[in-house]
Design a protein around this motif. Structure first.
Motif, PDB file in Angstrom:
ATOM      1  N   GLN A 168     -10.273 -45.257   4.335  1.00  0.00           N
ATOM      2  CA  GLN A 168     -10.795 -45.486   2.998  1.00  0.00           C
ATOM      3  C   GLN A 168     -10.464 -46.899   2.514  1.00  0.00           C
ATOM      4  OE1 GLN A 168     -12.049 -42.940   0.172  1.00  0.00           O
ATOM      5  NE2 GLN A 168     -13.123 -42.631   2.090  1.00  0.00           N
ATOM      6  N   GLY A 214     -15.327 -35.820  -2.555  1.00  0.00           N
ATOM      7  CA  GLY A 214     -15.649 -37.234  -2.446  1.00  0.00           C
ATOM      8  C   GLY A 214     -16.139 -37.893  -3.719  1.00  0.00           C
ATOM      9  N   MET A 255     -20.680 -37.061  -0.391  1.00  0.00           N
ATOM     10  CA  MET A 255     -19.537 -37.731   0.230  1.00  0.00           C
ATOM     11  C   MET A 255     -18.521 -36.754   0.803  1.00  0.00           C
ATOM     12  SD  MET A 255     -20.618 -40.722  -0.301  1.00  0.00           S
ATOM     13  CE  MET A 255     -19.232 -41.610   0.369  1.00  0.00           C
ATOM     14  N   SER A 256     -18.860 -35.475   0.885  1.00  0.00           N
ATOM     15  CA  SER A 256     -17.895 -34.471   1.325  1.00  0.00           C
ATOM     16  C   SER A 256     -17.540 -34.645   2.795  1.00  0.00           C
ATOM     17  CB  SER A 256     -18.448 -33.068   1.078  1.00  0.00           C
ATOM     18  OG  SER A 256     -19.661 -32.863   1.787  1.00  0.00           O
ATOM     19  N   ASP A 264      -9.498 -37.143  -3.946  1.00  0.00           N
ATOM     20  CA  ASP A 264     -10.300 -36.450  -4.964  1.00  0.00           C
ATOM     21  C   ASP A 264      -9.572 -36.404  -6.303  1.00  0.00           C
ATOM     22  OD1 ASP A 264     -12.687 -35.810  -3.710  1.00  0.00           O
ATOM     23  OD2 ASP A 264     -12.096 -33.765  -3.194  1.00  0.00           O
TER      24      ASP A 264
END
Length: 371
Positions: A168, A214, A255-256, A264
């Motif tokens: 990320q 997400g 975005m899961s 989250d």
């Protein structure tokens, strides 16, 4: 519809082919109507009336798409997997990868009725008791997402949880670098570089592996009357104002994946202001001032309830909240690049010249323990 709208609609759907497809799966219908919903975001949304059933068709925009946000079959996979869990999602109907029907992959689900909260609280939830219930529903549903046994429901191959958080940070650093190729000529943002260095040096070494939404926030869920989550629209109470808020469905699973649940939680908290926050507006984060009214949870109260519901400890809150602002700033900086290049016609984009530096400074304040 105008001629342009008609042409675009015709590119989205072959009505005869869609009717035949639905008839094959649902049985024939005397009433078949299709309308395009203009707020389809990354994917197109079509509302379908099939006799007394109200359906939704989701498909990518026409033309070539490479963005994973347009992968509607992936989204259908997670919705289908969650049908028998405690996570409220729309009821799935069918999906197909046969492009001969409407020219793309698409899926069909039942339409849900309810309220999506964006700029202000709805009148029917404007009491301290209802505000508390709303926050409780939000955090309990997030906990439900994060405690799903994703292997049991068939999502064991849905993501790569190892190294998720580091990826990320890496991804959003790359997004900034892409945007800076153009935006640095307009102004530099030293705070972003300082923030990047801190995040890279402080990525948590361990985290639970869970299903991650997400983009979990208020305007990506739907509220409906309490006690009537599974009722059809014609069975609902005629006076929804008498019912407290209940979270009807979690939407927008673009975005899961399987990853770090605290990303989250940090993301939700970035949209949830507190009394001690700086007064500076920071674009899309922290502007929901109605959440400061009597009855709404503080961020600390949301975290406490989340920890109780999941059994997880949110020990690296500064990292995850700063990461949320870092991501929001990255989105804004990409918007600003598109504005400078003349590739966008949105009044929100030029505002990012000032808002992105503000978001970076806010993230540094969080790192320093302020707020």
């Amino acid at each position: 519809m105008s001629d342009d709208q008609t042409d675009y609609f015709d590119r989205l759907v072959d009505l005869d082919a869609l009717e035949a497809f639905l008839a094959a799966h649902l049985g024939s219908a005397d009433v078949f109507e299709v309308d395009r919903h203009p707020g389809g975001h990354s994917n197109e949304t079509l509302f379908v009336t099939w006799d007394d059933r109200n359906l939704v068709v989701r498909r990518p925009p026409p033309g070539e798409t490479a963005d994973t946000a347009h992968d509607v079959i992936r989204k259908y996979t997670v919705l289908e997997a969650l049908q028998a869990t405690h996570v409220p999602v729309p009821t799935t109907v069918v999906a197909t990868e046969d492009h001969d029907i409407i020219g793309s992959d698409f899926y069909v689900m039942e339409k849900r009725e309810g309220v999506v909260i964006r700029d202000d609280e709805p009148d029917q939830f404007a009491t301290p008791t209802d505000r508390t219930r709303l926050g409780t529903e939000m955090i309990d549903t997030l906990a439900a997402i994060h405690t799903v046994d994703y292997e049991t429901v068939g999502l064991e191959e849905f993501g790569r949880p190892d190294g998720f958080t580091q990826r990320q940070v890496d991804r959003w650093e790359q997004q900034y670098e892409w945007a800076f190729e153009v935006t640095a000529e307009a102004r530099e943002i030293p705070a972003v570089h300082e923030l990047t260095e801190w995040l890279q040096a402080n990525v948590p070494s361990d985290h639970p592996h869970t299903l991650v939404h997400g983009d979990y926030k208020l305007d990506n869920v739907m509220f409906g009357p309490a006690g009537e989550r599974n009722a059809s629209s014609n069975e609902r109470s005629s006076d929804a104002r008498e019912q407290p808020p209940e979270l009807e469905a979690v939407l927008d699973w673009e975005m899961s994946t399987i990853g770090d649940p605290f990303t989250d939680l940090g993301w939700l908290l970035s949209y949830w202001p507190d009394e001690d926050d700086a007064t500076t507006k920071v674009g899309t984060a922290g502007d929901a001032e109605y959440l400061l009214r009597e009855g709404y949870h503080s961020r600390a109260e949301l975290v406490e309830r989340y920890e109780q519901a999941t059994g997880y400890r949110f020990e690296n809150d500064r990292f995850y909240r700063a990461l949320a602002y870092y991501k929001l700033g990255g989105i804004g900086e990409m918007f600003f690049r598109r504005h400078l290049e003349g590739n966008a016609d949105d009044d929100h984009y030029p505002i990012m010249e000032e808002r992105v530096p503000e978001m970076a400074r806010r993230a540094l304040q969080i790192i320093d323990g302020e707020g």
